[in-house]
Design an enzyme around this catalytic site. Structure first.
Site, PDB file in Angstrom:
ATOM      1  N   ASP A  26      28.584   0.030 -14.934  1.00 40.28           N
ATOM      2  CA  ASP A  26      27.548  -1.002 -15.036  1.00 40.28           C
ATOM      3  C   ASP A  26      27.324  -1.504 -16.455  1.00 40.28           C
ATOM      4  O   ASP A  26      27.038  -2.675 -16.675  1.00 40.28           O
ATOM      5  CB  ASP A  26      26.225  -0.492 -14.464  1.00 40.28           C
ATOM      6  CG  ASP A  26      25.556   0.540 -15.367  1.00 40.28           C
ATOM      7  OD1 ASP A  26      26.192   1.572 -15.647  1.00 40.28           O
ATOM      8  OD2 ASP A  26      24.402   0.320 -15.794  1.00 40.28           O
TER       9      ASP A  26
ATOM     10  N   ASP B 173      27.805   3.127 -20.048  1.00 42.07           N
ATOM     11  CA  ASP B 173      28.041   4.497 -19.580  1.00 42.07           C
ATOM     12  C   ASP B 173      29.210   4.510 -18.602  1.00 42.07           C
ATOM     13  O   ASP B 173      29.943   3.535 -18.480  1.00 42.07           O
ATOM     14  CB  ASP B 173      26.760   5.058 -18.945  1.00 42.07           C
ATOM     15  CG  ASP B 173      26.197   4.139 -17.864  1.00 42.07           C
ATOM     16  OD1 ASP B 173      26.973   3.340 -17.292  1.00 42.07           O
ATOM     17  OD2 ASP B 173      24.984   4.215 -17.586  1.00 42.07           O
TER      18      ASP B 173
ATOM     19  N   TYR C  92      17.963   2.773 -12.094  1.00 41.80           N
ATOM     20  CA  TYR C  92      17.891   1.521 -11.342  1.00 41.80           C
ATOM     21  C   TYR C  92      16.988   1.684 -10.132  1.00 41.80           C
ATOM     22  O   TYR C  92      17.398   1.456  -8.992  1.00 41.80           O
ATOM     23  CB  TYR C  92      19.294   1.060 -10.928  1.00 41.80           C
ATOM     24  CG  TYR C  92      20.126   0.586 -12.092  1.00 41.80           C
ATOM     25  CD1 TYR C  92      19.908  -0.661 -12.669  1.00 41.80           C
ATOM     26  CD2 TYR C  92      21.116   1.399 -12.640  1.00 41.80           C
ATOM     27  CE1 TYR C  92      20.655  -1.085 -13.755  1.00 41.80           C
ATOM     28  CE2 TYR C  92      21.863   0.978 -13.725  1.00 41.80           C
ATOM     29  CZ  TYR C  92      21.629  -0.262 -14.276  1.00 41.80           C
ATOM     30  OH  TYR C  92      22.363  -0.695 -15.363  1.00 41.80           O
TER      31      TYR C  92
ATOM     32  N   GLU D   2      23.194  -2.648 -25.815  1.00 37.84           N
ATOM     33  CA  GLU D   2      24.054  -2.283 -24.683  1.00 37.84           C
ATOM     34  C   GLU D   2      24.373  -3.501 -23.821  1.00 37.84           C
ATOM     35  O   GLU D   2      23.475  -4.232 -23.406  1.00 37.84           O
ATOM     36  CB  GLU D   2      23.391  -1.216 -23.818  1.00 37.84           C
ATOM     37  CG  GLU D   2      24.306  -0.682 -22.719  1.00 37.84           C
ATOM     38  CD  GLU D   2      23.720   0.526 -22.001  1.00 37.84           C
ATOM     39  OE1 GLU D   2      24.489   1.264 -21.349  1.00 37.84           O
ATOM     40  OE2 GLU D   2      22.494   0.751 -22.096  1.00 37.84           O
TER      41      GLU D   2
END
Length: 490
Positions: free
Chosen positions: A74, A77, A226, A468
């Site tokens: 995603d 990571d 999430y 990120e």
């Protein structure tokens, strides 16, 4: 001669202020798609263009007797979170549906990026009565700074079933498959399109029949990473809307019409929201096309919802409820600011497209919002991301001369397998994480979380909220950049 000198001075001043930069939207489009190759999980194809990435997670699912290789990581990571991955897929597909013909040679790469995702989702939904919602233990993964090619953290499978339902993740996967079926129907693989649409229908039926949130069913995997904060009703309506768009079967439109009444308070409360969690505004815009095309009664609420969304966002609206940075960026406090700017901008651009051949007028109290104003707003957001901002900073890696060099991304920040063939263990990557050096591998096209609400930005790998990248930041950009590419070359 005097007029020429004055003109040059004005242009140079505009350029130095970061407000009049001429952007290469075609280059940005190519790079925004290339980013997804850096996020690939599984066995990489011979056509892989970011060659510093290698095969990873080839055993996903094998301990449970299933093949869950493939898909996308995603963000920075090494976990495959299927809820945001599905939304990213829906948005990529929608961009191709609306603007694929403007993508030129990048269309093939965009379709390939969609297929990489759909192939994975076909695997994740292949077992009857089961939808795999995630691969990888997020807590263990986030405890390590490790290349995806090396990871030895648990590749835990998280599944939703009829006894442990997850309507939001299942319905979003259904939406992704349905939207993607339209991509392949339009661009050359009608057989595959039928496969995707059939699976979308089956997964949606499962999502609707066994209702419940994956927050409860796989809490240790979903939250706090999430969590679904907006409930699963929006995903059910969103999934049904996409199934209607893809299949033209009235059962799905009837479903939306019957259930929108019960969801009215939630959709009105979250009308300015659109992203991987909240589909409220997206439902209104997607269905509004039917009203604007005179195939649905104007008495339905969808056009009103779409207009209210616009009025809640645009700075020219007297009923605006969102915040903007001093430099003009749609801004929200918290994590990953640019995800809001890209998703909302795409939705506004699509609504502008739907309005183009309509006589409908958006009224925000006594203020009329034109189609031209909608396009202008989205262009300002896109240009800000590409460098037309107070810092003259491009927030897309590899675009322009000034962009983030220390992004929060494991694979990018660690030496590649070619550079460092030996295994890098869980904690052995920590010095690279803490280093002030630029990342050794350029994740070309990655758009990071972005600046603070005051337009400031520190190029700091440790600050994941700003540095990120994520698939759901980039996915809406495909359509946006394709549109402005076509406008700049017209």
């Amino acid at each position: 001669m005097r007029k020429l000198i004055i003109y040059v001075v004005i242009v140079l001043v505009g350029l130095s202020s970061g407000n009049a930069i001429l952007h290469d939207y075609g280059d940005a489009l190519a790079k925004s798609i290339l980013f997804f190759e850096g996020q690939r999980s599984g066995k990489l194809p011979a056509s892989q263009r970011l060659t510093w990435r290698k095969d990873s997670a080839l055993g996903d699912g094998l301990d449970k007797g299933v093949n869950l290789t493939g898909g996308y990581y995603d963000a920075g990571d090494n976990v495959k979170f299927n809820f945001p991955m599905a939304f990213s897929t829906t948005m990529m597909a929608w961009g191709v549906i609306e603007y694929g013909k403007s993508m030129g040679p990048e269309l093939a790469h965009a379709v390939e990026a969609v297929r990489w995702s759909t192939e994975y989702f076909l695997k994740a939904t292949a077992t009857p009565g089961v939808v795999y919602a995630q691969v990888g233990d997020p807590n263990a993964d986030h405890n390590c700074w490790q290349r995806p090619e090396d990871m030895d953290t648990p590749r835990t499978l998280y599944a939703v079933t009829q006894n442990a339902p997850g309507s939001e993740v299942s319905a979003e996967i259904a939406a992704a498959l349905a939207a993607s079926s339209l991509v392949f129907k339009a661009f050359g693989d009608k057989v595959y399109a039928k496969v995707l649409l059939k699976r979308a229908s089956e997964v949606f039926e499962f999502a609707d029949k066994y209702r419940g949130s994956y927050n409860d069913s796989i809490a240790g995997g979903a939250c706090p990473f999430y969590c679904d904060y907006s409930g699963y009703q929006d995903e059910l309506l969103w999934g049904a809307a996409w199934l209607y768009k893809a299949s033209k079967k009235s059962v799905y439109l009837n479903y939306v019409m019957q259930n929108i009444i019960n969801f009215k308070p939630q959709i009105e409360a979250g009308i300015s929201e659109f992203g991987w969690d909240a589909k409220h505004a997206g439902i209104g815009v997607l269905i509004s096309k039917l009203v604007l095309n005179n195939t649905m009664e104007t008495s339905t609420p969808f056009l009103s919802y779409a207009d209210t969304f616009i009025c809640s966002i645009l700075p020219d609206s007297p009923t605006n409820i969102v915040q903007f940075s001093p430099g003009g960026l749609l801004a929200k406090q918290g994590v990953c600011n640019l995800q809001h700017a890209t998703a909302v901008s795409f939705l506004i651009l699509v609504y502008a497209r739907y309005l183009k051949k309509s006589k409908h007028v958006i009224r925000c109290n006594d203020k009329i919002i034109t189609q031209k104003m909608l396009v202008g707003f989205t262009k300002k957001q896109v240009d800000y991301i590409l460098g037309s901002n107070p810092l003259s900073m491009s927030y897309m890696v590899g675009y322009g001369s000034k962009f983030p060099r220390r992004i929060h991304h494991r694979a990018s920040s660690l030496p590649s397998v070619a550079q460092h063939p030996d295994h890098i263990a869980c904690k052995d990557g920590t010095p690279y994480f803490m280093s002030a050096d630029a990342n050794p591998n350029e994740l070309t096209g990655a758009v990071v979380g972005g600046p603070n609400v005051d337009d400031s930005f520190a190029d700091d790998r440790v600050d994941s909220t700003k540095s990120e990248p994520a698939t759901y930041i980039n996915a809406p950009l495909l359509g946006l950049l394709a549109y402005f590419k076509s406008r700049s070359s017209a």
